[in-house]
Design an enzyme around this catalytic site. Structure first.
Site, PDB file in Angstrom:
ATOM      1  N   GLU A   1       0.869  -1.219   0.010  1.00  0.00           N
ATOM      2  CA  GLU A   1      -0.252   0.023  -0.113  1.00  0.00           C
ATOM      3  C   GLU A   1       0.887   1.092  -0.079  1.00  0.00           C
ATOM      4  O   GLU A   1       0.315   2.382   0.283  1.00  0.00           O
ATOM      5  CB  GLU A   1      -0.987   0.128   1.069  1.00  0.00           C
ATOM      6  CG  GLU A   1      -0.446  -0.232   2.481  1.00  0.00           C
ATOM      7  CD  GLU A   1      -1.321   0.083   3.591  1.00  0.00           C
ATOM      8  OE1 GLU A   1      -2.127   0.989   3.816  1.00  0.00           O
ATOM      9  OE2 GLU A   1      -1.342  -0.841   4.378  1.00  0.00           O
TER      10      GLU A   1
ATOM     11  N   CYS B   1      -3.335  -3.471   4.750  1.00  0.00           N
ATOM     12  CA  CYS B   1      -2.660  -4.615   4.846  1.00  0.00           C
ATOM     13  C   CYS B   1      -2.851  -5.743   4.622  1.00  0.00           C
ATOM     14  O   CYS B   1      -2.206  -6.803   5.050  1.00  0.00           O
ATOM     15  CB  CYS B   1      -2.595  -4.359   6.547  1.00  0.00           C
ATOM     16  SG  CYS B   1      -1.860  -3.060   7.072  1.00  0.00           S
TER      17      CYS B   1
ATOM     18  N   HIS C   1      -2.684  -9.880  11.995  1.00  0.00           N
ATOM     19  CA  HIS C   1      -2.068  -8.621  11.755  1.00  0.00           C
ATOM     20  C   HIS C   1      -1.648  -7.908  12.746  1.00  0.00           C
ATOM     21  O   HIS C   1      -2.270  -7.514  13.789  1.00  0.00           O
ATOM     22  CB  HIS C   1      -3.050  -7.852  10.805  1.00  0.00           C
ATOM     23  CG  HIS C   1      -2.514  -6.500  10.558  1.00  0.00           C
ATOM     24  ND1 HIS C   1      -1.191  -6.130  10.029  1.00  0.00           N
ATOM     25  CD2 HIS C   1      -3.122  -5.299  10.816  1.00  0.00           C
ATOM     26  CE1 HIS C   1      -1.292  -4.930   9.857  1.00  0.00           C
ATOM     27  NE2 HIS C   1      -2.396  -4.363  10.392  1.00  0.00           N
TER      28      HIS C   1
HETATM   29  P1  HMG Z   1      -2.993   6.715  21.668  1.00  0.00           P
HETATM   30  O1  HMG Z   1      -4.233   7.584  21.695  1.00  0.00           O
HETATM   31  O2  HMG Z   1      -1.888   7.091  21.720  1.00  0.00           O
HETATM   32  O3  HMG Z   1      -2.936   5.512  22.939  1.00  0.00           O
HETATM   33  O4  HMG Z   1      -3.494   5.604  20.371  1.00  0.00           O
HETATM   34  P2  HMG Z   1      -3.940   5.294  24.266  1.00  0.00           P
HETATM   35  O5  HMG Z   1      -4.107   6.425  25.062  1.00  0.00           O
HETATM   36  O6  HMG Z   1      -5.003   4.509  23.860  1.00  0.00           O
HETATM   37  O7  HMG Z   1      -2.677   4.484  24.853  1.00  0.00           O
HETATM   38  C1  HMG Z   1      -2.811   3.063  24.284  1.00  0.00           C
HETATM   39  C2  HMG Z   1      -2.425   1.997  25.495  1.00  0.00           C
HETATM   40  O8  HMG Z   1      -1.479   2.441  26.241  1.00  0.00           O
HETATM   41  C3  HMG Z   1      -3.619   1.896  26.331  1.00  0.00           C
HETATM   42  O9  HMG Z   1      -4.082   0.852  26.754  1.00  0.00           O
HETATM   43  C4  HMG Z   1      -3.374   2.889  27.548  1.00  0.00           C
HETATM   44  O10 HMG Z   1      -4.019   2.525  28.682  1.00  0.00           O
HETATM   45  C5  HMG Z   1      -1.862   2.279  27.752  1.00  0.00           C
HETATM   46  P3  HMG Z   1      -5.435   0.072  26.249  1.00  0.00           P
HETATM   47  O11 HMG Z   1      -6.355   0.983  26.808  1.00  0.00           O
HETATM   48  O12 HMG Z   1      -5.369  -0.013  24.843  1.00  0.00           O
HETATM   49  O13 HMG Z   1      -5.100  -1.499  27.030  1.00  0.00           O
HETATM   50  N1  HMG Z   1      -0.939   3.405  28.448  1.00  0.00           N
HETATM   51  C6  HMG Z   1      -0.279   3.081  29.137  1.00  0.00           C
HETATM   52  N2  HMG Z   1       0.348   2.013  29.496  1.00  0.00           N
HETATM   53  C7  HMG Z   1       1.295   1.759  30.409  1.00  0.00           C
HETATM   54  N3  HMG Z   1       1.906   2.751  31.017  1.00  0.00           N
HETATM   55  C8  HMG Z   1       1.526   4.104  30.484  1.00  0.00           C
HETATM   56  C9  HMG Z   1       0.556   4.355  29.708  1.00  0.00           C
HETATM   57  N4  HMG Z   1      -0.161   5.251  29.384  1.00  0.00           N
HETATM   58  C10 HMG Z   1      -1.140   4.824  28.444  1.00  0.00           C
HETATM   59  N5  HMG Z   1       2.315   5.184  31.108  1.00  0.00           N
HETATM   60  C11 HMG Z   1      -3.426   4.062  18.683  1.00  0.00           C
HETATM   61  C12 HMG Z   1      -3.120   4.527  20.203  1.00  0.00           C
HETATM   62  C13 HMG Z   1      -3.331   2.548  18.555  1.00  0.00           C
HETATM   63  C14 HMG Z   1      -5.002   4.527  18.520  1.00  0.00           C
HETATM   64  C15 HMG Z   1      -2.472   4.927  17.864  1.00  0.00           C
HETATM   65  O14 HMG Z   1      -1.308   4.463  18.130  1.00  0.00           O
HETATM   66  C16 HMG Z   1      -2.893   4.944  16.485  1.00  0.00           C
HETATM   67  O15 HMG Z   1      -3.611   5.609  15.947  1.00  0.00           O
HETATM   68  N6  HMG Z   1      -2.073   3.985  15.563  1.00  0.00           N
HETATM   69  C17 HMG Z   1      -2.431   3.912  14.156  1.00  0.00           C
HETATM   70  C18 HMG Z   1      -3.726   3.044  13.837  1.00  0.00           C
HETATM   71  C19 HMG Z   1      -3.778   1.517  14.283  1.00  0.00           C
HETATM   72  O16 HMG Z   1      -2.560   1.084  14.632  1.00  0.00           O
HETATM   73  N7  HMG Z   1      -4.887   0.891  14.330  1.00  0.00           N
HETATM   74  C20 HMG Z   1      -4.689  -0.445  14.637  1.00  0.00           C
HETATM   75  C21 HMG Z   1      -5.783  -1.160  13.931  1.00  0.00           C
HETATM   76  S1  HMG Z   1      -6.299  -0.669  12.182  1.00  0.00           S
HETATM   77  C22 HMG Z   1      -5.033  -1.704  11.437  1.00  0.00           C
HETATM   78  O17 HMG Z   1      -4.460  -2.721  12.102  1.00  0.00           O
HETATM   79  C23 HMG Z   1      -4.887  -1.636   9.990  1.00  0.00           C
HETATM   80  C24 HMG Z   1      -3.386  -0.743  10.010  1.00  0.00           C
HETATM   81  O18 HMG Z   1      -2.264  -1.675  10.056  1.00  0.00           O
HETATM   82  C25 HMG Z   1      -3.156  -0.112   8.368  1.00  0.00           C
HETATM   83  C26 HMG Z   1      -3.689  -1.052   7.398  1.00  0.00           C
HETATM   84  O19 HMG Z   1      -4.611  -1.808   7.176  1.00  0.00           O
HETATM   85  O20 HMG Z   1      -3.177  -0.429   6.269  1.00  0.00           O
HETATM   86  C27 HMG Z   1      -3.138   0.360  10.867  1.00  0.00           C
END
Ligand code: HMG
Length: 388
Positions: free
Chosen positions: A79, A111, A233
């Site tokens: 992609e 992906c 994935h």
């Molecule tokens: P965010 O807002 O940075 O993170 O977004 P958060 O606030 O949700 O925190 C993440 C986790 O860290 C949470 O745990 C927090 O509690 C924890 P959870 O509630 O999930 O269990 N946390 C901590 N843990 C320990 N110590 C601390 C601490 N602080 C917080 N101090 C997000 C996270 C994944 C949304 C962001 O990184 C993002 O937008 N990533 C890109 C999109 C993505 O990867 N999506 C995945 C599904 S879609 C997919 O897989 C397809 C893709 O590969 C593309 C394709 O298909 O081509 C992306």
């Protein structure tokens, strides 16, 4: 007749940013990255690397000892396309010295498309068992600086040979599919960085897993308890834990947390230090499982969940073949990862802002890769790939 993955090799560039460095620069607790999303490092490409050079580098250790005349099809999943018309596979075809009597095409669906390539390859091989198909999956995951996605960047490529009587993993014919038109992650043609609704995307991923699984059990005689291991994935490695907990709950699994974790933890080692490699990610997770599991996997059933935003997903299964461990590239992979160079925050920014020339003039790129192939430059709107 069995068909499936006969050989598998991956490549990731020689630069990485430790997420400790990113956490410090953003004033975020490192535990959020290391534990919360389960990522430690992200690979960064040099300015002379792209999906073509990464894919050719992934395939080289396989091609070096393969009779290339047996490869009648090359499927290139990505992609991070470099051209709206010409398949990235055609460049890789030349770099790898494949036969001119070879079908070459590029596939796209976020992906997911490497899994479409694997299924198409299995179908081609089932029809003509003497032919082999080379599947290349290669991507660079980029998000806007300062966005929540930034810590989930990465890059890498995987090369797989699909054949009859495969030496690694036989792929079963029954699959479960789920597709839905959603906007969780996308990249319009005029942008080099993806747009993403991060939290929503994780919800769509889990919903798709449930739906694809339901479709799978509809057609397959296999039940959840038949699987010893799972490869998901991996946009970030913690996603596997969320997915596996979800699937275990759906299936009323009685396994305790430790036993449940054992079913996927060995598939995470490489992705934790590479980052998201989009199409390649689930297959790098397979390599990680095969190369790092301390137990003999012979005869074990692996469940695969492939997800591509937008979205298309598939649950499918495979069986590990007796003697598989003799055909892995474990030492090469571990050496490549161990010899990478850590970059500081300023160098990360310099790598992130890679040159994108659109003026049609001649530009050459500094030699940065340690791989066998590089993008030497662009000239007259043509990309110039060379062997090092
Ligand atoms: P965010 O807002 O940075 O993170 O977004 P958060 O606030 O949700 O925190 C993440 C986790 O860290 C949470 O745990 C927090 O509690 C924890 P959870 O509630 O999930 O269990 N946390 C901590 N843990 C320990 N110590 C601390 C601490 N602080 C917080 N101090 C997000 C996270 C994944 C949304 C962001 O990184 C993002 O937008 N990533 C890109 C999109 C993505 O990867 N999506 C995945 C599904 S879609 C997919 O897989 C397809 C893709 O590969 C593309 C394709 O298909 O081509 C992306």
């Amino acid at each position: 007749m069995s068909v499936g993955i006969d050989e598998i090799s991956f490549y990731t560039p020689n630069y990485y940013l430790d997420l400790r460095t990113l956490a410090k620069a953003k004033n975020i607790e490192v535990e959020k990255y290391y534990n919360g999303i389960g990522q430690e490092k992200m690979s960064m490409p040099g300015h002379d690397e792209d999906i073509v050079t990464m894919a050719a580098n992934a395939a080289k250790p396989i091609i070096d000892h393969t009779d290339t005349s047996s490869i009648r099809t090359l499927l290139f999943a990505t992609e991070t396309g470099v051209d709206q018309s010409k398949s990235a596979g055609v460049y890789a075809h030349r770099l790898l010295g494949l036969s001119p009597n070879c079908r070459v095409v590029e596939l796209k669906q976020a992906c997911y498309s490497a899994t479409a390539a694997i299924q198409m390859a299995c179908a081609l091989v089932a029809r003509q068992p003497e032919q082999k198909v080379l599947v290349l999956a290669s991507d660079i995951a980029r998000y806007d600086l300062g966005s929540p996605g930034e810590a989930t960047q990465g890059c890498g490529a995987v090369a797989m040979v699909v054949s009859a009587k495969p030496r690694l993993v036989e792929i079963d014919p029954d699959v479960g599919n789920f597709a839905e038109d959603v906007m969780d992650f996308w990249r319009p043609n005029y942008r080099s960085n993806a747009l993403v609704d991060g939290k929503y995307s994780t919800k769509v991923y889990l919903h798709s897993l449930k739906k694809a699984w339901e479709n799978f059990v509809h057609s397959s005689s296999l039940a959840f308890t038949n699987f010893s291991h799972f490869c998901y994935h991996l946009p970030f490695s913690r996603m596997a834990e969320k997915a596996h907990r979800h699937l275990s709950r759906i299936n009323n699994s009685t396994l305790n947390l430790e036993a449940m974790t054992r079913q996927f933890e060995d598939s995470l080692h490489y992705n934790r230090v590479i980052g998201n490699s989009y199409t390649a990610s689930i297959y790098i997770s397979l390599v990680s499982l095969l190369e790092n599991c301390k137990h003999d996997l012979e005869g074990k059933k692996i469940g695969f969940f492939s997800y591509g935003s937008g979205c298309v997903s598939e649950f499918f299964s495979g069986t590990v073949v007796s003697g598989y461990d003799k055909f892995l590239h474990t030492l090469g992979h571990q050496k490549m990862l161990a010899e990478r160079e850590e970059v500081d925050y300023e160098t990360y920014l310099a790598l992130y802002h890679y040159p994108e020339y659109t003026d049609g003039e001649a530009h050459s790129f500094e030699a940065m890769t340690k791989g066998h192939f590089r993008l030497a430059g662009v000239n007259g709107h043509k990309r110039e790939y060379v062997s090092c």
